[in-house]
Scaffold this motif. Structure first.
Motif, PDB file in Angstrom:
ATOM      1  N   MET A  34     -52.345  24.341   6.511  1.00  0.00           N
ATOM      2  CA  MET A  34     -51.294  24.208   5.513  1.00  0.00           C
ATOM      3  C   MET A  34     -50.367  23.076   5.935  1.00  0.00           C
ATOM      4  SD  MET A  34     -51.778  26.629   3.205  1.00  0.00           S
ATOM      5  CE  MET A  34     -50.196  26.690   2.351  1.00  0.00           C
ATOM      6  N   GLY A  35     -49.783  22.432   4.947  1.00  0.00           N
ATOM      7  CA  GLY A  35     -48.893  21.347   5.304  1.00  0.00           C
ATOM      8  C   GLY A  35     -47.998  20.905   4.163  1.00  0.00           C
ATOM      9  N   TRP A  36     -47.089  20.025   4.505  1.00  0.00           N
ATOM     10  CA  TRP A  36     -46.180  19.401   3.539  1.00  0.00           C
ATOM     11  C   TRP A  36     -46.420  17.898   3.524  1.00  0.00           C
ATOM     12  CZ3 TRP A  36     -43.139  22.104   0.252  1.00  0.00           C
ATOM     13  CH2 TRP A  36     -42.883  23.440   0.561  1.00  0.00           C
ATOM     14  N   PHE A  37     -46.463  17.369   2.328  1.00  0.00           N
ATOM     15  CA  PHE A  37     -46.585  15.941   2.111  1.00  0.00           C
ATOM     16  C   PHE A  37     -45.391  15.495   1.273  1.00  0.00           C
ATOM     17  CE2 PHE A  37     -51.043  14.826   3.267  1.00  0.00           C
ATOM     18  CZ  PHE A  37     -51.490  16.077   3.613  1.00  0.00           C
ATOM     19  N   ARG A  38     -45.166  14.195   1.235  1.00  0.00           N
ATOM     20  CA  ARG A  38     -44.135  13.669   0.356  1.00  0.00           C
ATOM     21  C   ARG A  38     -44.566  12.315  -0.192  1.00  0.00           C
ATOM     22  NH1 ARG A  38     -39.281  12.410   4.733  1.00  0.00           N
ATOM     23  NH2 ARG A  38     -40.260  10.590   5.743  1.00  0.00           N
ATOM     24  N   GLN A  39     -44.006  12.007  -1.353  1.00  0.00           N
ATOM     25  CA  GLN A  39     -44.296  10.722  -1.973  1.00  0.00           C
ATOM     26  C   GLN A  39     -43.033  10.178  -2.614  1.00  0.00           C
ATOM     27  OE1 GLN A  39     -47.552  10.708  -4.810  1.00  0.00           O
ATOM     28  NE2 GLN A  39     -47.847   8.515  -4.526  1.00  0.00           N
ATOM     29  N   ALA A  40     -42.607   9.035  -2.123  1.00  0.00           N
ATOM     30  CA  ALA A  40     -41.447   8.351  -2.680  1.00  0.00           C
ATOM     31  C   ALA A  40     -41.918   7.375  -3.753  1.00  0.00           C
ATOM     32  CB  ALA A  40     -40.695   7.617  -1.581  1.00  0.00           C
ATOM     33  N   GLY A  47     -48.306  12.506   4.937  1.00  0.00           N
ATOM     34  CA  GLY A  47     -48.161  13.809   5.560  1.00  0.00           C
ATOM     35  C   GLY A  47     -46.860  13.896   6.334  1.00  0.00           C
ATOM     36  N   VAL A  48     -46.164  15.001   6.187  1.00  0.00           N
ATOM     37  CA  VAL A  48     -44.872  15.211   6.844  1.00  0.00           C
ATOM     38  C   VAL A  48     -45.002  16.179   8.001  1.00  0.00           C
ATOM     39  CG1 VAL A  48     -42.534  16.097   6.526  1.00  0.00           C
ATOM     40  CG2 VAL A  48     -43.599  14.716   4.733  1.00  0.00           C
ATOM     41  N   ALA A  49     -45.629  17.314   7.741  1.00  0.00           N
ATOM     42  CA  ALA A  49     -45.785  18.338   8.765  1.00  0.00           C
ATOM     43  C   ALA A  49     -46.978  19.204   8.405  1.00  0.00           C
ATOM     44  CB  ALA A  49     -44.527  19.201   8.879  1.00  0.00           C
ATOM     45  N   ARG A  50     -47.673  19.696   9.419  1.00  0.00           N
ATOM     46  CA  ARG A  50     -48.783  20.607   9.162  1.00  0.00           C
ATOM     47  C   ARG A  50     -48.779  21.709  10.200  1.00  0.00           C
ATOM     48  NH1 ARG A  50     -52.748  15.819  10.598  1.00  0.00           N
ATOM     49  NH2 ARG A  50     -53.486  16.341  12.689  1.00  0.00           N
ATOM     50  N   ILE A  51     -49.380  22.816   9.818  1.00  0.00           N
ATOM     51  CA  ILE A  51     -49.455  23.969  10.713  1.00  0.00           C
ATOM     52  C   ILE A  51     -50.901  24.406  10.793  1.00  0.00           C
ATOM     53  CG2 ILE A  51     -48.888  25.624   8.868  1.00  0.00           C
ATOM     54  CD1 ILE A  51     -47.172  27.101  11.065  1.00  0.00           C
ATOM     55  N   ARG A  56     -49.860  26.343  15.719  1.00  0.00           N
ATOM     56  CA  ARG A  56     -49.357  25.086  16.288  1.00  0.00           C
ATOM     57  C   ARG A  56     -48.929  24.192  15.141  1.00  0.00           C
ATOM     58  NH1 ARG A  56     -53.147  21.952  18.269  1.00  0.00           N
ATOM     59  NH2 ARG A  56     -54.835  23.221  17.367  1.00  0.00           N
ATOM     60  N   THR A  57     -48.020  23.278  15.443  1.00  0.00           N
ATOM     61  CA  THR A  57     -47.482  22.399  14.406  1.00  0.00           C
ATOM     62  C   THR A  57     -47.584  20.942  14.823  1.00  0.00           C
ATOM     63  OG1 THR A  57     -45.263  22.638  15.350  1.00  0.00           O
ATOM     64  CG2 THR A  57     -45.878  24.150  13.568  1.00  0.00           C
ATOM     65  N   LEU A  58     -47.554  20.086  13.822  1.00  0.00           N
ATOM     66  CA  LEU A  58     -47.568  18.646  14.069  1.00  0.00           C
ATOM     67  C   LEU A  58     -46.681  17.990  13.027  1.00  0.00           C
ATOM     68  CD1 LEU A  58     -50.463  16.398  15.081  1.00  0.00           C
ATOM     69  CD2 LEU A  58     -49.191  15.797  13.021  1.00  0.00           C
ATOM     70  N   TYR A  59     -45.926  16.989  13.477  1.00  0.00           N
ATOM     71  CA  TYR A  59     -44.975  16.328  12.580  1.00  0.00           C
ATOM     72  C   TYR A  59     -45.174  14.815  12.566  1.00  0.00           C
ATOM     73  CZ  TYR A  59     -42.558  20.783  12.937  1.00  0.00           C
ATOM     74  OH  TYR A  59     -42.248  22.119  12.894  1.00  0.00           O
TER      75      TYR A  59
END
Length: 124
Positions: A34-40, A47-51, A56-59
């Motif tokens: 699962m993760g968070w993405f963003r688009q400006a 990709g912003v962050a994933r679990i 464990r997490t990665l940023y």
């Protein structure tokens, strides 16, 4: 199928905080990453962050130390706590869930499940 619905976006001043939530329904066991993405505007989705399945997490370097990703497996929910927000954090934020047996790479997310996004606007 998995349905993902984000909430919690809004407008804040620089230095402020927001907490994004992503509620998952349907066959949630079909996504182990699962993760968070963003688009400006005018930029590519990033990709912003994933679990990972083991929590464990990665940023991304741009948010390290300011954002925290977490999940609640019982509630089938994913969160992104965003602190010390900067104007450059302004973007549409998306929740994603995908299958991977090799490290949950960002690239695999594009064939996964996505929410509709929630807008985050940070003013200076």
């Amino acid at each position: 199928q998995v349905q993902l619905v984000e909430s919690g976006g809004g407008s804040v001043q620089a230095g402020g905080s927001l907490r994004l939530s992503c509620a998952a329904s349907g066959n949630t066991y079909s996504s182990n990453c699962m993760g968070w993405f963003r688009q400006a505007p005018g930029k590519e989705r990033e990709g912003v962050a994933r679990i990972y399945p083991d929590a464990r997490t990665l940023y991304a370097d741009s948010v390290k130390g300011r954002f925290t990703i977490s999940k609640d497996s019982v509630k089938h929910s994913l969160y992104l706590q965003m602190n010390s927000l900067k104007p450059e954090d302004t973007a549409m934020y998306y929740c994603a869930g995908w299958i991977s047996y090799g490290g949950c790479p960002w690239s695999a997310a594009y064939s996964g499940h996505w929410g509709q996004g929630t807008q985050v606007t940070v003013s200076s």
